[in-house]
Design a protein around this motif. Structure first.
Motif, PDB file in Angstrom:
ATOM      1  N   ARG A 182      29.111  49.012  42.471  1.00  0.00           N
ATOM      2  CA  ARG A 182      28.679  48.703  43.833  1.00  0.00           C
ATOM      3  C   ARG A 182      29.670  49.268  44.847  1.00  0.00           C
ATOM      4  O   ARG A 182      30.846  49.466  44.549  1.00  0.00           O
ATOM      5  CB  ARG A 182      28.556  47.193  44.011  1.00  0.00           C
ATOM      6  N   ALA A 183      29.169  49.491  46.065  1.00  0.00           N
ATOM      7  CA  ALA A 183      29.998  50.073  47.120  1.00  0.00           C
ATOM      8  C   ALA A 183      31.240  49.239  47.395  1.00  0.00           C
ATOM      9  O   ALA A 183      32.327  49.778  47.641  1.00  0.00           O
ATOM     10  CB  ALA A 183      29.169  50.229  48.396  1.00  0.00           C
ATOM     11  N   THR A 184      31.103  47.910  47.325  1.00  0.00           N
ATOM     12  CA  THR A 184      32.252  47.031  47.572  1.00  0.00           C
ATOM     13  C   THR A 184      33.370  47.298  46.570  1.00  0.00           C
ATOM     14  O   THR A 184      34.557  47.304  46.920  1.00  0.00           O
ATOM     15  CB  THR A 184      31.823  45.561  47.474  1.00  0.00           C
ATOM     16  N   VAL A 185      32.983  47.524  45.319  1.00  0.00           N
ATOM     17  CA  VAL A 185      33.977  47.781  44.279  1.00  0.00           C
ATOM     18  C   VAL A 185      34.675  49.108  44.533  1.00  0.00           C
ATOM     19  O   VAL A 185      35.893  49.222  44.362  1.00  0.00           O
ATOM     20  CB  VAL A 185      33.317  47.764  42.890  1.00  0.00           C
ATOM     21  N   TRP A 186      33.908  50.118  44.934  1.00  0.00           N
ATOM     22  CA  TRP A 186      34.499  51.415  45.283  1.00  0.00           C
ATOM     23  C   TRP A 186      35.580  51.241  46.358  1.00  0.00           C
ATOM     24  O   TRP A 186      36.676  51.791  46.248  1.00  0.00           O
ATOM     25  CB  TRP A 186      33.428  52.357  45.814  1.00  0.00           C
ATOM     26  N   VAL A 187      35.237  50.486  47.398  1.00  0.00           N
ATOM     27  CA  VAL A 187      36.157  50.319  48.525  1.00  0.00           C
ATOM     28  C   VAL A 187      37.422  49.592  48.088  1.00  0.00           C
ATOM     29  O   VAL A 187      38.543  50.018  48.403  1.00  0.00           O
ATOM     30  CB  VAL A 187      35.464  49.553  49.671  1.00  0.00           C
ATOM     31  N   VAL A 188      37.256  48.501  47.351  1.00  0.00           N
ATOM     32  CA  VAL A 188      38.428  47.737  46.900  1.00  0.00           C
ATOM     33  C   VAL A 188      39.301  48.587  45.981  1.00  0.00           C
ATOM     34  O   VAL A 188      40.527  48.616  46.126  1.00  0.00           O
ATOM     35  CB  VAL A 188      37.989  46.442  46.196  1.00  0.00           C
ATOM     36  N   MET A 189      38.671  49.281  45.046  1.00  0.00           N
ATOM     37  CA  MET A 189      39.433  50.148  44.133  1.00  0.00           C
ATOM     38  C   MET A 189      40.195  51.212  44.918  1.00  0.00           C
ATOM     39  O   MET A 189      41.377  51.471  44.663  1.00  0.00           O
ATOM     40  CB  MET A 189      38.469  50.807  43.139  1.00  0.00           C
ATOM     41  N   ILE A 229      41.260  45.273  38.265  1.00  0.00           N
ATOM     42  CA  ILE A 229      40.756  44.617  39.477  1.00  0.00           C
ATOM     43  C   ILE A 229      39.316  45.037  39.730  1.00  0.00           C
ATOM     44  O   ILE A 229      38.440  44.212  40.032  1.00  0.00           O
ATOM     45  CB  ILE A 229      41.653  44.968  40.681  1.00  0.00           C
ATOM     46  N   SER A 230      39.046  46.328  39.584  1.00  0.00           N
ATOM     47  CA  SER A 230      37.684  46.827  39.728  1.00  0.00           C
ATOM     48  C   SER A 230      36.756  46.171  38.711  1.00  0.00           C
ATOM     49  O   SER A 230      35.626  45.789  39.038  1.00  0.00           O
ATOM     50  CB  SER A 230      37.670  48.349  39.545  1.00  0.00           C
ATOM     51  N   GLY A 231      37.233  46.011  37.476  1.00  0.00           N
ATOM     52  CA  GLY A 231      36.417  45.403  36.436  1.00  0.00           C
ATOM     53  C   GLY A 231      36.066  43.962  36.727  1.00  0.00           C
ATOM     54  O   GLY A 231      34.969  43.501  36.385  1.00  0.00           O
ATOM     55  N   MET A 232      36.972  43.242  37.373  1.00  0.00           N
ATOM     56  CA  MET A 232      36.693  41.851  37.718  1.00  0.00           C
ATOM     57  C   MET A 232      35.607  41.737  38.789  1.00  0.00           C
ATOM     58  O   MET A 232      34.880  40.751  38.845  1.00  0.00           O
ATOM     59  CB  MET A 232      37.974  41.164  38.198  1.00  0.00           C
ATOM     60  N   LEU A 233      35.504  42.766  39.625  1.00  0.00           N
ATOM     61  CA  LEU A 233      34.548  42.717  40.736  1.00  0.00           C
ATOM     62  C   LEU A 233      33.184  43.279  40.377  1.00  0.00           C
ATOM     63  O   LEU A 233      32.197  42.980  41.054  1.00  0.00           O
ATOM     64  CB  LEU A 233      35.103  43.507  41.929  1.00  0.00           C
ATOM     65  N   GLY A 234      33.113  44.116  39.339  1.00  0.00           N
ATOM     66  CA  GLY A 234      31.853  44.781  39.000  1.00  0.00           C
ATOM     67  C   GLY A 234      31.357  44.378  37.630  1.00  0.00           C
ATOM     68  O   GLY A 234      32.143  44.108  36.723  1.00  0.00           O
ATOM     69  N   ASP A 235      30.031  44.322  37.469  1.00  0.00           N
ATOM     70  CA  ASP A 235      29.444  43.971  36.179  1.00  0.00           C
ATOM     71  C   ASP A 235      28.439  45.036  35.738  1.00  0.00           C
ATOM     72  O   ASP A 235      27.451  44.764  35.084  1.00  0.00           O
ATOM     73  CB  ASP A 235      28.751  42.608  36.249  1.00  0.00           C
TER      74      ASP A 235
END
Length: 207
Positions: free
Chosen positions: A131-138, A117-123
């Motif tokens: 990115r901070a958003t990815v940290w939060v979602v993860m 899931i983190s990989g889908m959100l971050g590049d």
């Protein structure tokens, strides 16, 4: 010409994440009551032995019929070193052998489910923080995974605290990989142990 290339990369990334998520199945026979957790550990050890053999063959250029699969699923920066799938198996096995299932399974699923899931959100690149958003979602995803096990086992207060600790540790391991001699430590290796250690520490602290 760029569209087929982009479509190919998207398909390969989907296949990598599908393989990644497949590790979730390791715990299913135990959860269904078919085998014990000790037997689950043995299963993972067998898998680790197979992976070690396959990885040794790949690094020696002797993978034979598996070469097309490796060409598709192994990233360029992994070509001359131990690939992520092997590190994945190492960390999964280590956590399964070291921890009770109440903590081991969420630590393993944080890698098998949270990381894709983190990989889908971050590049980001392999040495770049996410990115901070990815940290939060993860963190939220991994905390929810852990809470499904820790709250029934330890009660709401302790269970939630343990889950938050594990989810936070997993997010840190995923979002900001440690760099050793200019090489990022693969999060396939770090996510389950980081989450497991954090959960054990908080559980010991809170009794």
């Amino acid at each position: 010409m760029s569209l087929p290339g982009a479509a190919w990369r998207e398909r390969v990334e989907f296949e990598r994440r599908l393989v990644h998520a497949g590790g979730t199945l390791y715990a299913v026979p135990y959860l269904l009551g078919w085998i014990s957790w000790q037997q689950t550990g043995y299963l993972l050890l067998v898998g680790l032995a197979i992976v070690a053999i396959l990885e040794a063959l790949r690094l020696r250029g002797a993978a034979g019929p598996l070469d097309p699969l490796y060409d598709a699923l192994v990233r360029e920066y992994e070509a001359d070193g131990i690939a992520g799938y092997a590190l994945y198996q190492v960390s999964m096995t280590a956590v399964a052998l070291a921890l009770a299932p109440t903590l081991a399974i969420p630590a393993m699923w944080m890698l098998s489910l949270g990381d894709p899931i983190s990989g889908m959100l971050g590049d980001n690149g392999p040495t770049e923080p996410k990115r901070a958003t990815v940290w939060v979602v993860m963190g939220l995803v991994c905390t929810a995974i852990a809470a499904a096990f820790t709250v029934p086992a330890f009660g709401t207060t302790v269970g939630v605290a343990v889950a938050i600790a594990g989810g936070t540790a997993a997010a840190v391991a995923d979002g900001s990989p440690p760099i050793i001699r200019g090489v990022a430590v693969d999060d396939n290796l770090t996510i389950p142990p980081a989450a497991g250690v954090a959960m054990v520490a908080v559980l010991a602290l809170l009794g």
